[in-house]
Structures are given as structure tokens and as C-alpha cells.
Design a protein around this motif. Structure first.
Motif, PDB file in Angstrom:
ATOM      1  N   HIS A  51      42.773  39.118  40.764  1.00  0.00           N
ATOM      2  CA  HIS A  51      44.141  39.089  40.233  1.00  0.00           C
ATOM      3  C   HIS A  51      44.166  39.417  38.740  1.00  0.00           C
ATOM      4  O   HIS A  51      45.156  39.953  38.243  1.00  0.00           O
ATOM      5  N   ASP A  52      43.100  39.057  38.056  1.00  0.00           N
ATOM      6  CA  ASP A  52      43.024  39.334  36.620  1.00  0.00           C
ATOM      7  C   ASP A  52      41.887  40.314  36.382  1.00  0.00           C
ATOM      8  O   ASP A  52      40.763  40.047  36.820  1.00  0.00           O
ATOM      9  N   PRO A  53      42.099  41.452  35.772  1.00  0.00           N
ATOM     10  CA  PRO A  53      43.300  41.832  35.038  1.00  0.00           C
ATOM     11  C   PRO A  53      44.435  42.252  35.977  1.00  0.00           C
ATOM     12  O   PRO A  53      44.179  42.690  37.098  1.00  0.00           O
ATOM     13  N   PRO A  54      45.677  42.142  35.471  1.00  0.00           N
ATOM     14  CA  PRO A  54      46.823  42.590  36.263  1.00  0.00           C
ATOM     15  C   PRO A  54      46.714  44.086  36.566  1.00  0.00           C
ATOM     16  O   PRO A  54      46.004  44.830  35.888  1.00  0.00           O
ATOM     17  N   LEU A  55      47.449  44.530  37.574  1.00  0.00           N
ATOM     18  CA  LEU A  55      47.376  45.918  38.026  1.00  0.00           C
ATOM     19  C   LEU A  55      47.647  46.919  36.906  1.00  0.00           C
ATOM     20  O   LEU A  55      46.973  47.954  36.819  1.00  0.00           O
ATOM     21  N   LEU A  56      48.577  46.622  36.021  1.00  0.00           N
ATOM     22  CA  LEU A  56      48.885  47.528  34.912  1.00  0.00           C
ATOM     23  C   LEU A  56      47.658  47.732  34.024  1.00  0.00           C
ATOM     24  O   LEU A  56      47.266  48.874  33.741  1.00  0.00           O
ATOM     25  N   ARG A  57      47.027  46.655  33.611  1.00  0.00           N
ATOM     26  CA  ARG A  57      45.844  46.754  32.744  1.00  0.00           C
ATOM     27  C   ARG A  57      44.665  47.377  33.499  1.00  0.00           C
ATOM     28  O   ARG A  57      43.901  48.163  32.945  1.00  0.00           O
TER      29      ARG A  57
ATOM     30  N   LEU B 265      48.138  41.632  49.081  1.00  0.00           N
ATOM     31  CA  LEU B 265      47.913  40.534  48.141  1.00  0.00           C
ATOM     32  C   LEU B 265      47.395  39.339  48.926  1.00  0.00           C
ATOM     33  O   LEU B 265      47.946  38.970  49.952  1.00  0.00           O
ATOM     34  N   ASP B 266      46.329  38.755  48.429  1.00  0.00           N
ATOM     35  CA  ASP B 266      45.727  37.601  49.073  1.00  0.00           C
ATOM     36  C   ASP B 266      45.605  36.513  48.013  1.00  0.00           C
ATOM     37  O   ASP B 266      45.853  36.760  46.848  1.00  0.00           O
ATOM     38  N   GLU B 267      45.243  35.330  48.402  1.00  0.00           N
ATOM     39  CA  GLU B 267      45.168  34.211  47.467  1.00  0.00           C
ATOM     40  C   GLU B 267      44.176  34.479  46.333  1.00  0.00           C
ATOM     41  O   GLU B 267      44.403  34.082  45.196  1.00  0.00           O
ATOM     42  N   ASP B 268      43.065  35.163  46.636  1.00  0.00           N
ATOM     43  CA  ASP B 268      42.008  35.366  45.651  1.00  0.00           C
ATOM     44  C   ASP B 268      41.907  36.774  45.092  1.00  0.00           C
ATOM     45  O   ASP B 268      41.436  36.954  43.975  1.00  0.00           O
ATOM     46  N   VAL B 269      42.298  37.774  45.866  1.00  0.00           N
ATOM     47  CA  VAL B 269      42.093  39.178  45.474  1.00  0.00           C
ATOM     48  C   VAL B 269      43.303  40.050  45.830  1.00  0.00           C
ATOM     49  O   VAL B 269      44.191  39.616  46.543  1.00  0.00           O
ATOM     50  N   GLN B 270      43.248  41.280  45.336  1.00  0.00           N
ATOM     51  CA  GLN B 270      44.264  42.283  45.647  1.00  0.00           C
ATOM     52  C   GLN B 270      43.566  43.513  46.211  1.00  0.00           C
ATOM     53  O   GLN B 270      42.521  43.914  45.703  1.00  0.00           O
TER      54      GLN B 270
ATOM     55  N   ALA C 274      34.070  52.268  35.710  1.00  0.00           N
ATOM     56  CA  ALA C 274      35.260  51.667  35.092  1.00  0.00           C
ATOM     57  C   ALA C 274      35.853  50.600  36.014  1.00  0.00           C
ATOM     58  O   ALA C 274      36.227  49.512  35.565  1.00  0.00           O
ATOM     59  N   ILE C 275      35.923  50.910  37.298  1.00  0.00           N
ATOM     60  CA  ILE C 275      36.454  49.942  38.269  1.00  0.00           C
ATOM     61  C   ILE C 275      35.578  48.688  38.295  1.00  0.00           C
ATOM     62  O   ILE C 275      36.096  47.561  38.271  1.00  0.00           O
ATOM     63  N   GLU C 276      34.284  48.874  38.327  1.00  0.00           N
ATOM     64  CA  GLU C 276      33.368  47.727  38.359  1.00  0.00           C
ATOM     65  C   GLU C 276      33.430  46.926  37.065  1.00  0.00           C
ATOM     66  O   GLU C 276      33.380  45.694  37.101  1.00  0.00           O
ATOM     67  N   ASP C 277      33.561  47.602  35.916  1.00  0.00           N
ATOM     68  CA  ASP C 277      33.688  46.903  34.633  1.00  0.00           C
ATOM     69  C   ASP C 277      34.948  46.047  34.582  1.00  0.00           C
ATOM     70  O   ASP C 277      35.000  45.048  33.858  1.00  0.00           O
ATOM     71  N   LEU C 278      35.966  46.439  35.345  1.00  0.00           N
ATOM     72  CA  LEU C 278      37.224  45.696  35.394  1.00  0.00           C
ATOM     73  C   LEU C 278      37.218  44.645  36.503  1.00  0.00           C
ATOM     74  O   LEU C 278      38.222  43.992  36.756  1.00  0.00           O
ATOM     75  N   GLY C 279      36.071  44.476  37.164  1.00  0.00           N
ATOM     76  CA  GLY C 279      35.923  43.437  38.184  1.00  0.00           C
ATOM     77  C   GLY C 279      36.218  43.895  39.596  1.00  0.00           C
ATOM     78  O   GLY C 279      36.211  43.089  40.529  1.00  0.00           O
ATOM     79  N   GLY C 280      36.483  45.188  39.795  1.00  0.00           N
ATOM     80  CA  GLY C 280      36.821  45.708  41.111  1.00  0.00           C
ATOM     81  C   GLY C 280      35.613  46.250  41.855  1.00  0.00           C
ATOM     82  O   GLY C 280      34.536  46.415  41.292  1.00  0.00           O
TER      83      GLY C 280
END
Length: 96
Positions: A15-21, A42-47, A66-72
Motif C-alpha cells: 500500500h505504501d508508497p501510494p500508487l501516484l508515487r 485491492l487487498d488488506e496487505d497489497v495492491q 525501479a519496481i523492486e526498489d519501490l517494494g513491488g
């Protein structure tokens, strides 16, 4: 080898960072000229997010980093467009 111009990815992100960021961060990756992030589920823990990136000659490894650096995490590559220009999908008589 032909230049990769568009890639559509299925991504799981926190969920963090938000989709915009998150999408802004991907857009800053080397070779990316534009990025679109679309919330799919949208799920309780992830998007679950569909991410579309475009560029003249995309560096997929830079996008994935970049995706992995942002936690994805990239779950799948769902579409790729390569060549001198992007060919949009067109409806055919078989599409109903």
C-alpha cells in the motif's frame, strides 16, 4: 534486435508508497518516457496493479529494478510492443 517501445506488467505492490508515487518512481527509470499505473485489485496487505511503460528503447531491467526498489514485484509481462512504432490491437471478426 527491434526496440521495445511498450511493456504492460502485472505488479504486486504494498500500500505504501501510494500508487501516484509508485508510478512516478517507475516513470523516472532510465529509458522510460511515460508510465501508467492502474489499480486492478485491492487487498488488506497489497495492491495488484497493471503498469504500462513506454519509451523509445525500453530497458526492462531498469524498469524491473525501479519496481523492486519501490517494494513491488513483477508477476508477469502481459503485453510487449516492439519495432519502429506501436501497433495497437484491433478488433477482428473473431472478437465478440
Amino acid at each position: 534486435m527491434a526496440d521495445t517501445r511498450r511493456v504492460v506488467l502485472d505488479v504486486l505492490k504494498p500500500h505504501d508508497p501510494p500508487l501516484l508515487r509508485f508510478t512516478d518512481g517507475i516513470a523516472e527509470a532510465e529509458s522510460v518516457t511515460g508510465a501508467t499505473g492502474t489499480l486492478v485489485e485491492l487487498d488488506e496487505d497489497v495492491q495488484n496493479v497493471s503498469v504500462t511503460v513506454e519509451g523509445k528503447n525500453l530497458d526492462f531491467q531498469a524498469v524491473e529494478a525501479a519496481i523492486e526498489d519501490l517494494g513491488g514485484t513483477v508477476h508477469s509481462v502481459d503485453q510487449v510492443a516492439s519495432g519502429d512504432h506501436v501497433v495497437e490491437r484491433r478488433r477482428t471478426p473473431q472478437d465478440r
